[in-house]
Design an enzyme around this catalytic site. Structure first.
Site, PDB file in Angstrom:
ATOM      1  N   GLU A  14       0.847  -1.187  -0.032  1.00 42.71           N
ATOM      2  CA  GLU A  14       0.076  -0.076  -0.030  1.00 42.71           C
ATOM      3  C   GLU A  14       0.778   1.191  -0.180  1.00 42.71           C
ATOM      4  O   GLU A  14       2.075   1.269   0.110  1.00 42.71           O
ATOM      5  CB  GLU A  14      -0.978   0.050   1.046  1.00 42.71           C
ATOM      6  CG  GLU A  14      -1.602  -1.214   1.138  1.00 42.71           C
ATOM      7  CD  GLU A  14      -2.908  -1.082   2.178  1.00 42.71           C
ATOM      8  OE1 GLU A  14      -3.020  -0.509   3.195  1.00 42.71           O
ATOM      9  OE2 GLU A  14      -3.901  -1.886   2.161  1.00 42.71           O
ATOM     10  N   GLU A  65      -1.825 -10.218  -5.931  1.00 42.17           N
ATOM     11  CA  GLU A  65      -2.045 -11.153  -7.252  1.00 42.17           C
ATOM     12  C   GLU A  65      -1.072 -10.407  -8.380  1.00 42.17           C
ATOM     13  O   GLU A  65      -0.344 -11.025  -9.079  1.00 42.17           O
ATOM     14  CB  GLU A  65      -3.405 -10.932  -7.727  1.00 42.17           C
ATOM     15  CG  GLU A  65      -4.111 -11.939  -6.514  1.00 42.17           C
ATOM     16  CD  GLU A  65      -4.733 -10.975  -5.629  1.00 42.17           C
ATOM     17  OE1 GLU A  65      -4.376 -10.127  -5.560  1.00 42.17           O
ATOM     18  OE2 GLU A  65      -6.044 -11.280  -5.287  1.00 42.17           O
TER      19      GLU A  65
HETATM   20  N1  THU Z   1      -6.198  -6.400  -2.335  1.00 39.15           N
HETATM   21  C1  THU Z   1      -5.182  -7.365  -3.083  1.00 39.15           C
HETATM   22  O1  THU Z   1      -4.301  -7.318  -2.731  1.00 39.15           O
HETATM   23  N2  THU Z   1      -5.813  -8.201  -3.997  1.00 39.15           N
HETATM   24  C2  THU Z   1      -7.086  -8.036  -4.399  1.00 39.15           C
HETATM   25  O2  THU Z   1      -7.621  -8.895  -5.255  1.00 39.15           O
HETATM   26  C3  THU Z   1      -7.973  -7.265  -3.733  1.00 39.15           C
HETATM   27  C4  THU Z   1      -7.419  -6.124  -2.816  1.00 39.15           C
HETATM   28  C5  THU Z   1      -5.438  -5.496  -1.479  1.00 39.15           C
HETATM   29  C6  THU Z   1      -5.247  -4.135  -1.916  1.00 39.15           C
HETATM   30  C7  THU Z   1      -5.409  -3.384  -0.660  1.00 39.15           C
HETATM   31  O3  THU Z   1      -4.086  -3.338  -0.349  1.00 39.15           O
HETATM   32  C8  THU Z   1      -6.145  -3.979   0.328  1.00 39.15           C
HETATM   33  O4  THU Z   1      -6.252  -5.426  -0.370  1.00 39.15           O
HETATM   34  C9  THU Z   1      -7.467  -3.663   0.685  1.00 39.15           C
HETATM   35  O5  THU Z   1      -8.171  -3.489  -0.521  1.00 39.15           O
END
Ligand code: THU
Length: 162
Positions: A65, A76
């Site tokens: 993030e 992913e």
């Molecule tokens: N997130 C993922 O890593 N993969 C996904 O397919 C959906 C969301 C992460 C992004 C963010 O850091 C957190 O999950 C909350 O949305």
């Protein structure tokens, strides 16, 4: 005359990871390990992904993030980008995805977001082969989908750009 077309697919449901074939269980375990490398101070929601390559290697990714929220990278896509930089053009056999939420225990599988589905789909197109998708929360049932295409039946295709 119009036609009605049905889209359907079969997937497997396992009550726990204990019932999975050993190779799938190991990949899920690698995804769980990858949760530790997540940088998620804003959402407090960690995602771990692990991909199995055709040569047996496992490459992982986790969500990364940023204070500028739209910059956040999903686990992913981090994993698939790592494949192309570490093992270019190597076929991905399967991807396992798991999540954890600091505020509550996640007991159900979390499916990848739309953007990740698009990227998974393009990798499948490039490698001319399906990538098995394995999904589990922190605990609870496991879903095993034969292909990323099952999650995105109508992807945007690069062939339109030629
Ligand atoms: N997130 C993922 O890593 N993969 C996904 O397919 C959906 C969301 C992460 C992004 C963010 O850091 C957190 O999950 C909350 O949305």
């Amino acid at each position: 005359m119009n036609k009605k077309i049905t889209y359907s697919f079969e997937y497997e449901w396992y009550p726990t990871e204990k019932d999975l074939p050993a190779e799938d269980r190991a990949l899920l375990q690698a995804a769980r390990q990858a949760l530790k490398t997540a940088y998620a101070p804003y959402s407090r929601f960690r995602v771990g992904a692990a991909v199995l390559l055709e040569d047996g290697r496992i490459i992982t990714g986790s969500n990364q993030e940023n204070a500028a929220y739209p910059m956040c990278l999903c686990a992913e896509r981090v994993a698939l980008a790592a494949v192309e930089s570490e093992a270019p053009n190597t076929r991905v056999i399967a991807m396992a995805i798991t999540v954890s939420n600091e505020k509550t225990s996640v007991q159900q599988p979390a499916a990848p977001c739309g953007a990740c589905r698009q990227v998974i789909s393009e990798k499948e197109q490039r490698q001319h082969a399906a990538m098995k998708i394995i999904l589990q929360g922190e605990t609870g049932p496991v879903l095993l989908l034969p292909s990323g295409r099952n999650l995105l039946p109508f992807p945007f295709g690069g062939e339109l750009l030629s």
